[in-house]
Design a protein around this motif. Structure first.
Motif, PDB file in Angstrom:
ATOM      1  N   PHE A 111      42.291  27.250  49.722  1.00  0.00           N
ATOM      2  CA  PHE A 111      42.404  27.594  48.305  1.00  0.00           C
ATOM      3  C   PHE A 111      43.613  26.913  47.676  1.00  0.00           C
ATOM      4  O   PHE A 111      44.633  26.696  48.322  1.00  0.00           O
ATOM      5  CB  PHE A 111      42.531  29.112  48.135  1.00  0.00           C
ATOM      6  N   ARG A 112      43.468  26.627  46.394  1.00  0.00           N
ATOM      7  CA  ARG A 112      44.584  26.113  45.610  1.00  0.00           C
ATOM      8  C   ARG A 112      45.213  27.222  44.776  1.00  0.00           C
ATOM      9  O   ARG A 112      46.397  27.194  44.467  1.00  0.00           O
ATOM     10  CB  ARG A 112      44.090  24.983  44.693  1.00  0.00           C
ATOM     11  N   TYR A 113      44.413  28.218  44.430  1.00  0.00           N
ATOM     12  CA  TYR A 113      44.849  29.263  43.516  1.00  0.00           C
ATOM     13  C   TYR A 113      44.993  30.602  44.239  1.00  0.00           C
ATOM     14  O   TYR A 113      44.051  31.090  44.868  1.00  0.00           O
ATOM     15  CB  TYR A 113      43.854  29.395  42.361  1.00  0.00           C
ATOM     16  N   PHE A 114      46.167  31.217  44.082  1.00  0.00           N
ATOM     17  CA  PHE A 114      46.438  32.482  44.753  1.00  0.00           C
ATOM     18  C   PHE A 114      45.471  33.579  44.319  1.00  0.00           C
ATOM     19  O   PHE A 114      45.026  34.385  45.134  1.00  0.00           O
ATOM     20  CB  PHE A 114      47.880  32.935  44.461  1.00  0.00           C
ATOM     21  N   PHE A 115      45.154  33.651  43.027  1.00  0.00           N
ATOM     22  CA  PHE A 115      44.343  34.766  42.551  1.00  0.00           C
ATOM     23  C   PHE A 115      42.916  34.697  43.079  1.00  0.00           C
ATOM     24  O   PHE A 115      42.283  35.732  43.305  1.00  0.00           O
ATOM     25  CB  PHE A 115      44.375  34.870  41.023  1.00  0.00           C
ATOM     26  N   VAL A 116      42.389  33.499  43.310  1.00  0.00           N
ATOM     27  CA  VAL A 116      41.060  33.370  43.906  1.00  0.00           C
ATOM     28  C   VAL A 116      41.110  33.828  45.356  1.00  0.00           C
ATOM     29  O   VAL A 116      40.237  34.567  45.825  1.00  0.00           O
ATOM     30  CB  VAL A 116      40.549  31.916  43.819  1.00  0.00           C
ATOM     31  N   ARG A 117      42.136  33.410  46.045  1.00  0.00           N
ATOM     32  CA  ARG A 117      42.316  33.810  47.452  1.00  0.00           C
ATOM     33  C   ARG A 117      42.455  35.327  47.581  1.00  0.00           C
ATOM     34  O   ARG A 117      41.853  35.947  48.463  1.00  0.00           O
ATOM     35  CB  ARG A 117      43.552  33.108  47.993  1.00  0.00           C
ATOM     36  N   LYS A 118      43.218  35.946  46.673  1.00  0.00           N
ATOM     37  CA  LYS A 118      43.405  37.393  46.750  1.00  0.00           C
ATOM     38  C   LYS A 118      42.092  38.135  46.476  1.00  0.00           C
ATOM     39  O   LYS A 118      41.836  39.193  47.060  1.00  0.00           O
ATOM     40  CB  LYS A 118      44.499  37.839  45.780  1.00  0.00           C
ATOM     41  N   PHE A 119      41.272  37.581  45.596  1.00  0.00           N
ATOM     42  CA  PHE A 119      39.950  38.164  45.360  1.00  0.00           C
ATOM     43  C   PHE A 119      39.142  38.178  46.659  1.00  0.00           C
ATOM     44  O   PHE A 119      38.478  39.169  46.984  1.00  0.00           O
ATOM     45  CB  PHE A 119      39.228  37.364  44.278  1.00  0.00           C
ATOM     46  N   MET A 120      39.208  37.092  47.420  1.00  0.00           N
ATOM     47  CA  MET A 120      38.469  36.999  48.680  1.00  0.00           C
ATOM     48  C   MET A 120      39.027  37.950  49.737  1.00  0.00           C
ATOM     49  O   MET A 120      38.290  38.472  50.570  1.00  0.00           O
ATOM     50  CB  MET A 120      38.493  35.563  49.201  1.00  0.00           C
ATOM     51  N   PHE A 121      40.344  38.170  49.718  1.00  0.00           N
ATOM     52  CA  PHE A 121      40.937  39.128  50.648  1.00  0.00           C
ATOM     53  C   PHE A 121      40.337  40.521  50.469  1.00  0.00           C
ATOM     54  O   PHE A 121      40.137  41.258  51.430  1.00  0.00           O
ATOM     55  CB  PHE A 121      42.447  39.233  50.406  1.00  0.00           C
ATOM     56  N   VAL A 122      40.061  40.871  49.222  1.00  0.00           N
ATOM     57  CA  VAL A 122      39.624  42.227  48.909  1.00  0.00           C
ATOM     58  C   VAL A 122      38.109  42.379  48.969  1.00  0.00           C
ATOM     59  O   VAL A 122      37.598  43.427  49.372  1.00  0.00           O
ATOM     60  CB  VAL A 122      40.128  42.640  47.509  1.00  0.00           C
ATOM     61  N   LYS A 123      37.383  41.351  48.590  1.00  0.00           N
ATOM     62  CA  LYS A 123      35.928  41.458  48.378  1.00  0.00           C
ATOM     63  C   LYS A 123      35.190  42.040  49.577  1.00  0.00           C
ATOM     64  O   LYS A 123      34.293  42.862  49.422  1.00  0.00           O
ATOM     65  CB  LYS A 123      35.345  40.085  48.017  1.00  0.00           C
ATOM     66  N   HIS A 124      35.547  41.638  50.788  1.00  0.00           N
ATOM     67  CA  HIS A 124      34.803  42.059  51.970  1.00  0.00           C
ATOM     68  C   HIS A 124      35.569  43.046  52.846  1.00  0.00           C
ATOM     69  O   HIS A 124      35.122  43.389  53.934  1.00  0.00           O
ATOM     70  CB  HIS A 124      34.432  40.829  52.804  1.00  0.00           C
ATOM     71  N   ALA A 125      36.724  43.502  52.365  1.00  0.00           N
ATOM     72  CA  ALA A 125      37.593  44.324  53.211  1.00  0.00           C
ATOM     73  C   ALA A 125      37.283  45.811  53.095  1.00  0.00           C
ATOM     74  O   ALA A 125      37.009  46.315  52.003  1.00  0.00           O
ATOM     75  CB  ALA A 125      39.048  44.074  52.854  1.00  0.00           C
ATOM     76  N   VAL A 126      37.339  46.497  54.219  1.00  0.00           N
ATOM     77  CA  VAL A 126      37.254  47.960  54.240  1.00  0.00           C
ATOM     78  C   VAL A 126      38.528  48.545  54.840  1.00  0.00           C
ATOM     79  O   VAL A 126      38.600  49.732  55.145  1.00  0.00           O
ATOM     80  CB  VAL A 126      36.025  48.442  55.038  1.00  0.00           C
ATOM     81  N   GLY A 127      39.532  47.712  55.004  1.00  0.00           N
ATOM     82  CA  GLY A 127      40.819  48.163  55.509  1.00  0.00           C
ATOM     83  C   GLY A 127      41.831  47.038  55.421  1.00  0.00           C
ATOM     84  O   GLY A 127      41.471  45.858  55.532  1.00  0.00           O
ATOM     85  N   PHE A 128      43.088  47.395  55.177  1.00  0.00           N
ATOM     86  CA  PHE A 128      44.192  46.438  55.140  1.00  0.00           C
ATOM     87  C   PHE A 128      45.238  46.868  56.161  1.00  0.00           C
ATOM     88  O   PHE A 128      45.535  48.059  56.290  1.00  0.00           O
ATOM     89  CB  PHE A 128      44.858  46.435  53.764  1.00  0.00           C
ATOM     90  N   VAL A 129      45.803  45.888  56.850  1.00  0.00           N
ATOM     91  CA  VAL A 129      46.936  46.155  57.734  1.00  0.00           C
ATOM     92  C   VAL A 129      48.077  45.233  57.340  1.00  0.00           C
ATOM     93  O   VAL A 129      47.889  44.011  57.237  1.00  0.00           O
ATOM     94  CB  VAL A 129      46.584  45.935  59.222  1.00  0.00           C
ATOM     95  N   GLY A 130      49.250  45.811  57.113  1.00  0.00           N
ATOM     96  CA  GLY A 130      50.427  45.031  56.773  1.00  0.00           C
ATOM     97  C   GLY A 130      51.382  44.968  57.948  1.00  0.00           C
ATOM     98  O   GLY A 130      51.903  46.000  58.382  1.00  0.00           O
TER      99      GLY A 130
END
Length: 212
Positions: A111-130
């Motif tokens: 990706f070139r654009y952060f906001f597109v990448r962040k959309f993809m991080f969320v679209k298919h996620a059912v959990g986040f780990v930091g």
């Protein structure tokens, strides 16, 4: 980085192409876990080893693991997930430093654009780990918390690994943000802080199994 010499209309088309490509490449993906963490941890660090184990624990259950696709803890999680039944996915971003795609990916997007990448991080996620990280990790963490808080996405587990690392942030949220009524007490329940990746994986796996 924006394309300084590209006309605005053409930039919109480039953004659109990133969205279309990302959606098409990940269209069959569901029930994934997105893992964030710093690019700056070395392979011999304790945190890197934890990242490998987290990737193994999740992907061994057939759960797709999504990271930022770069080095450090992103590489560690992809590395742990790579030989397992769950897919190992990297969403790489073009940066002037730090970011090169790691080799442990079944699917690698750029990706070139952060906001597109962040959309993809969320679209298919059912959990986040930091995992421990810097500005990028904090940005992604608060993006997820904001989306859940505002009901733009269904609530899912957001788990932070490392009480020593994350306790200062929690204390600031309680002593400053909550004290000034900038958040509600219930907002502090949108995430959990645990000491080990085993605990994080257990929380995520239990949530996924209960929703099946």
């Amino acid at each position: 980085m924006l394309d300084a010499k590209m006309p605005e209309a053409w930039r919109v088309l480039r953004i659109q192409s990133e969205l279309v490509d990302g959606i098409e490449r990940l269209i069959k993906l569901s029930g994934a876990v997105t893992v964030f963490g710093s690019a700056r941890f070395s392979e011999d660090s304790r945190e890197y080893k934890q990242g490998v184990r987290l990737g193994e624990l999740l992907a061994a259950e057939g759960i797709p693991v999504i990271t930022g696709g770069g080095p450090g803890l992103m590489e560690a999680c992809n590395r742990g997930a790579y030989p397992q039944p769950g897919s190992s996915i990297g969403l790489n971003i073009e940066l002037p430093f730090e970011q090169e795609a790691n080799p442990y990916q079944d699917i690698s997007l750029h990706f070139r654009y952060f906001f597109v990448r962040k959309f993809m991080f969320v679209k298919h996620a059912v959990g986040f780990v930091g995992l421990p990280g810097g500005y990028g990790t904090l940005d992604e963490l608060f993006e997820a918390l904001t989306l859940v808080q505002t009901h733009k996405v269904r609530q899912f587990p957001i788990v932070l690994v490392g009480k020593r690392y994350w306790s200062g942030l929690h204390d600031w949220l309680v002593d400053t943000a909550l004290e000034h009524s900038c958040i509600d007490a219930s907002d502090l329940e949108l995430f959990r802080i645990v000491d080990s990746v085993d605990e994080a994986a257990e929380i995520i796996i239990k949530f996924i199994r209960e929703r099946e």
